[in-house]
Design an enzyme around this catalytic site. Structure first.
Site, PDB file in Angstrom:
ATOM      1  N   ASP A 146       8.413  -0.008   0.890  1.00  0.00           N
ATOM      2  CA  ASP A 146       7.222   0.504   1.565  1.00  0.00           C
ATOM      3  C   ASP A 146       5.975   0.020   0.831  1.00  0.00           C
ATOM      4  O   ASP A 146       5.630   0.526  -0.227  1.00  0.00           O
ATOM      5  CB  ASP A 146       7.267   2.036   1.592  1.00  0.00           C
ATOM      6  N   LEU A 148       1.851  -1.721   1.590  1.00  0.00           N
ATOM      7  CA  LEU A 148       0.824  -2.086   2.578  1.00  0.00           C
ATOM      8  C   LEU A 148       0.799  -3.591   2.825  1.00  0.00           C
ATOM      9  O   LEU A 148       0.231  -4.058   3.805  1.00  0.00           O
ATOM     10  CB  LEU A 148      -0.546  -1.596   2.117  1.00  0.00           C
ATOM     11  N   ARG A 151       2.359  -5.402   6.273  1.00  0.00           N
ATOM     12  CA  ARG A 151       1.698  -5.685   7.550  1.00  0.00           C
ATOM     13  C   ARG A 151       1.266  -7.146   7.649  1.00  0.00           C
ATOM     14  O   ARG A 151       0.951  -7.618   8.737  1.00  0.00           O
ATOM     15  CB  ARG A 151       0.525  -4.741   7.797  1.00  0.00           C
ATOM     16  N   ASP A 263      -6.617  -4.665   3.657  1.00  0.00           N
ATOM     17  CA  ASP A 263      -7.540  -5.255   4.626  1.00  0.00           C
ATOM     18  C   ASP A 263      -8.676  -6.013   3.938  1.00  0.00           C
ATOM     19  O   ASP A 263      -9.091  -7.073   4.418  1.00  0.00           O
ATOM     20  CB  ASP A 263      -8.086  -4.181   5.575  1.00  0.00           C
ATOM     21  N   GLY A 298     -14.578   9.983  -1.860  1.00  0.00           N
ATOM     22  CA  GLY A 298     -14.084   9.102  -2.907  1.00  0.00           C
ATOM     23  C   GLY A 298     -13.523   7.804  -2.374  1.00  0.00           C
ATOM     24  O   GLY A 298     -13.139   6.918  -3.125  1.00  0.00           O
ATOM     25  N   GLU A 301     -15.621   4.695  -3.263  1.00  0.00           N
ATOM     26  CA  GLU A 301     -15.513   4.322  -4.676  1.00  0.00           C
ATOM     27  C   GLU A 301     -14.293   3.425  -4.895  1.00  0.00           C
ATOM     28  O   GLU A 301     -14.366   2.401  -5.573  1.00  0.00           O
ATOM     29  CB  GLU A 301     -15.374   5.572  -5.553  1.00  0.00           C
TER      30      GLU A 301
END
Ligand SMILES: *[C@@H]1O[C@H](CO)[C@@H](O)[C@H](O)[C@H]1NC(C)=O
Length: 335
Positions: A146, A148, A151, A263, A298, A301
């Protein structure tokens, strides 16, 4: 005198009537002829039009190769999802009706594989929504780990160059998606998307090469942006392999560890490859899920940290700012 006069008069009028009768018969015949001529002319014109239409369609059909093979191909949706089956069903059902969609790839990173019920439901939804003899393909890309980064993994047997990368919790009308696809076709190396973000030089930091990340309000206030987020963007499929195989591994590791900024990493990658800004396209957004991490405190940041970390890895700031926005001119009333 009177009588002869009358007689004379009568004869003359009779003659005149007869003449008149002959002339009306004549003109009636003339009108008939004219009508026939008109009908014949109309038929001829119709035939000519039909012939022209026919020849143009056969010309289209028999044209051996389109001049721009790319433009005849559609796009593929690569959708990121996580345990939100209702949203997944809703958005897949919606996009299935978009005319130039060729296939849907669902990036699956859950520990359990998708259920038979879900697969059946989605296949059925796609079949009933895709009209005019289209056949949209549905594929699950199952991931063991798992991350990111999943994708942006290379998708096997991806038939189109154009990828529409989209999250499961935002929906755009087909008209917006297809317009963005048109924009992408005129700039296929560029990222073309609906969600702009911006960075700027942080003047409060002393050394002058620290940056800040700006969310939607910064874009709204300045009208400037330098990224479009991959939660709703078109890009070329070649960037999948660049992301997975060429981009410095430290960026992918950062993304996995921090569960954030994949992204931004993609925006850096495309900007570094093109030295050009992305293109922001106007489109209607419908958020169907509850708001994600971007609304939590947050958040900006952590995003700022990513921007500075990636800038350090690249050794320069590759992002390019712009204030160009692509708008469908058919929807503007005043030029
Ligand atoms: C940025 O782009 C240049 C030129 O295409 C390439 O040589 C370089 O490896 C890229 N940098 C990174 C960190 O990927």
């Amino acid at each position: 005198m009177r009588g002869s006069c009358c007689f004379f008069f009568n004869r003359r009028t009779e003659q005149r009537f007869r003449l008149l009768a002959i002339s009306t018969v004549k003109s009636a015949r003339r009108i008939n002829l004219l009508l026939c001529f008109c009908i014949a002319l109309t038929l001829l014109l119709l035939l000519l039009l039909l012939a022209a239409a026919n020849s143009s369609t056969t010309a289209n059909r028999s044209r051996p190769h389109p001049r721009f093979p790319l433009s005849r191909k559609g796009y593929s949706i690569v959708m990121n999802t996580w345990k939100r089956y209702d949203l997944l069903k809703q958005s897949i059902t919606h996009y299935s009706s978009c005319p130039r969609l060729e296939s849907v790839h669902i990036v699956w990173s859950e520990p359990d594989p998708p259920s038979d019920f879900l697969i059946k439901f989605l296949n059925h939804a796609i079949e009933s929504e895709s009209t005019d003899g289209r056949h949209v393909k549905l594929k699950f890309d199952i991931n063991m780990e798992d991350s990111l980064n999943n994708r942006f993994k290379e998708v096997k047997d991806l038939e189109t160059d154009a990828v529409f990368s989209i999250d499961d919790d935002v929906i755009f009308p087909c008209s917006s998606v297809e317009f963005a696809f048109d924009v992408w076709q005129s700039a296929p190396d560029t990222m073309v998307g609906f969600v702009p973000r911006v960075h700027w030089l942080d003047s409060s930091e002393g050394d002058g090469n620290k940056f800040r990340y700006g969310g939607w309000w910064s874009v709204w206030w300045t009208g400037t942006y330098s990224m479009v987020l991959s939660k709703a963007a078109f890009f070329h499929k070649k960037y999948f392999s660049l992301y997975t195989n060429e981009m410095p591994a430290s960026i992918r590791e950062y993304v996995t560890t921090n569960r954030n900024c994949e992204d931004i990493a993609m925006s850096f990658l495309v900007a570094n490859a093109t030295d050009a800004p992305p293109i922001w396209v106007k489109g209607k957004i419908f958020e169907i899920g509850s708001t994600g991490i971007s609304s939590l405190g947050g958040h900006s940041e952590r995003r700022t940290e990513c921007v500075n970390k990636f800038t350090a890895v690249y050794g320069r700031m590759p992002l390019v700012s712009t204030s160009v926005k692509a708008v469908d001119s058919r929807n503007i009333w005043f030029w």
